[in-house]
Design a protein around this motif. Sequence first.
Motif, PDB file in Angstrom:
ATOM      1  N   GLY A   1       9.576  -4.803  -0.162  1.00 40.41           N
ATOM      2  CA  GLY A   1       9.916  -3.998  -1.328  1.00 40.41           C
ATOM      3  C   GLY A   1       8.931  -4.224  -2.467  1.00 40.41           C
ATOM      4  N   VAL A   2       8.957  -3.327  -3.388  1.00 41.46           N
ATOM      5  CA  VAL A   2       8.087  -3.406  -4.572  1.00 41.46           C
ATOM      6  C   VAL A   2       8.943  -3.157  -5.791  1.00 41.46           C
ATOM      7  N   TRP A   3       8.806  -4.006  -6.785  1.00 42.13           N
ATOM      8  CA  TRP A   3       9.448  -3.797  -8.071  1.00 42.13           C
ATOM      9  C   TRP A   3       8.370  -3.402  -9.050  1.00 42.13           C
ATOM     10  N   ARG A   4       8.605  -2.380  -9.835  1.00 42.47           N
ATOM     11  CA  ARG A   4       7.651  -1.930 -10.848  1.00 42.47           C
ATOM     12  C   ARG A   4       8.354  -1.793 -12.174  1.00 42.47           C
TER      13      ARG A   4
ATOM     14  N   PHE B   1       0.848  -1.192   0.000  1.00 40.60           N
ATOM     15  CA  PHE B   1       0.000   0.000   0.000  1.00 40.60           C
ATOM     16  C   PHE B   1       0.875   1.231   0.000  1.00 40.60           C
ATOM     17  N   GLU B   2       0.288   2.330  -0.352  1.00 44.58           N
ATOM     18  CA  GLU B   2       0.982   3.613  -0.301  1.00 44.58           C
ATOM     19  C   GLU B   2       1.161   4.021   1.164  1.00 44.58           C
ATOM     20  N   ASN B   3       2.247   4.718   1.473  1.00 46.65           N
ATOM     21  CA  ASN B   3       2.563   5.087   2.852  1.00 46.65           C
ATOM     22  C   ASN B   3       1.423   5.782   3.580  1.00 46.65           C
ATOM     23  N   GLU B   4       0.671   6.599   2.874  1.00 49.74           N
ATOM     24  CA  GLU B   4      -0.409   7.335   3.540  1.00 49.74           C
ATOM     25  C   GLU B   4      -1.559   6.438   3.992  1.00 49.74           C
ATOM     26  N   LYS B   5      -1.557   5.185   3.586  1.00 51.29           N
ATOM     27  CA  LYS B   5      -2.610   4.233   3.991  1.00 51.29           C
ATOM     28  C   LYS B   5      -2.189   3.371   5.176  1.00 51.29           C
ATOM     29  N   ALA B   6      -0.973   3.555   5.688  1.00 56.93           N
ATOM     30  CA  ALA B   6      -0.457   2.705   6.768  1.00 56.93           C
ATOM     31  C   ALA B   6      -1.366   2.712   7.995  1.00 56.93           C
ATOM     32  N   SER B   7      -1.838   3.862   8.431  1.00 55.30           N
ATOM     33  CA  SER B   7      -2.671   3.912   9.642  1.00 55.30           C
ATOM     34  C   SER B   7      -3.983   3.154   9.434  1.00 55.30           C
ATOM     35  N   PHE B   8      -4.537   3.198   8.238  1.00 56.15           N
ATOM     36  CA  PHE B   8      -5.756   2.433   7.939  1.00 56.15           C
ATOM     37  C   PHE B   8      -5.512   0.942   8.140  1.00 56.15           C
ATOM     38  N   TYR B   9      -4.422   0.429   7.559  1.00 57.31           N
ATOM     39  CA  TYR B   9      -4.153  -1.003   7.658  1.00 57.31           C
ATOM     40  C   TYR B   9      -3.743  -1.416   9.070  1.00 57.31           C
ATOM     41  N   LYS B  10      -3.099  -0.524   9.828  1.00 57.56           N
ATOM     42  CA  LYS B  10      -2.820  -0.811  11.235  1.00 57.56           C
ATOM     43  C   LYS B  10      -4.125  -0.978  11.997  1.00 57.56           C
TER      44      LYS B  10
END
Length: 114
Positions: free
Chosen positions: A110-113, A91-100
């Motif tokens: 890590g993510v490879w794109r 997820f994008e960093n700004e969604k971390a609190s939601f998933y917590k």
Amino acid sequence: MPDLRERIGWDRRDQDYPILFERCYFWAGARCASGKLIAFGYVCGMGLQHGYMEDILVHPDFQGKGMGKMLVKHLLEEAGLFGVEIVTLTFENEKASFYKKCGFEMSGGGVWRK
């Protein structure tokens, strides 16, 4: 699905459907009173202990009302019933609190794109 992805600002990925439905353990979604898809998510994997949650989507008009948390909770409950003991996601960093708040522990990765 492609319409909902587009509505939240993601690529449509029309080619991913219905292949996605053939390869996932399970998925969940919600529709509004008019029948329009307003939330969707799924868990996929290889039939082992580990699953991967992806594409937790909530239509912008319905965000901030608990729908995303209910969707994630339902998917995690289904994972447990299916025998999946570990579920990961990116997820994008700004969604971390939601998933917590949904019970996820933050860990390295890590993510490879392309």
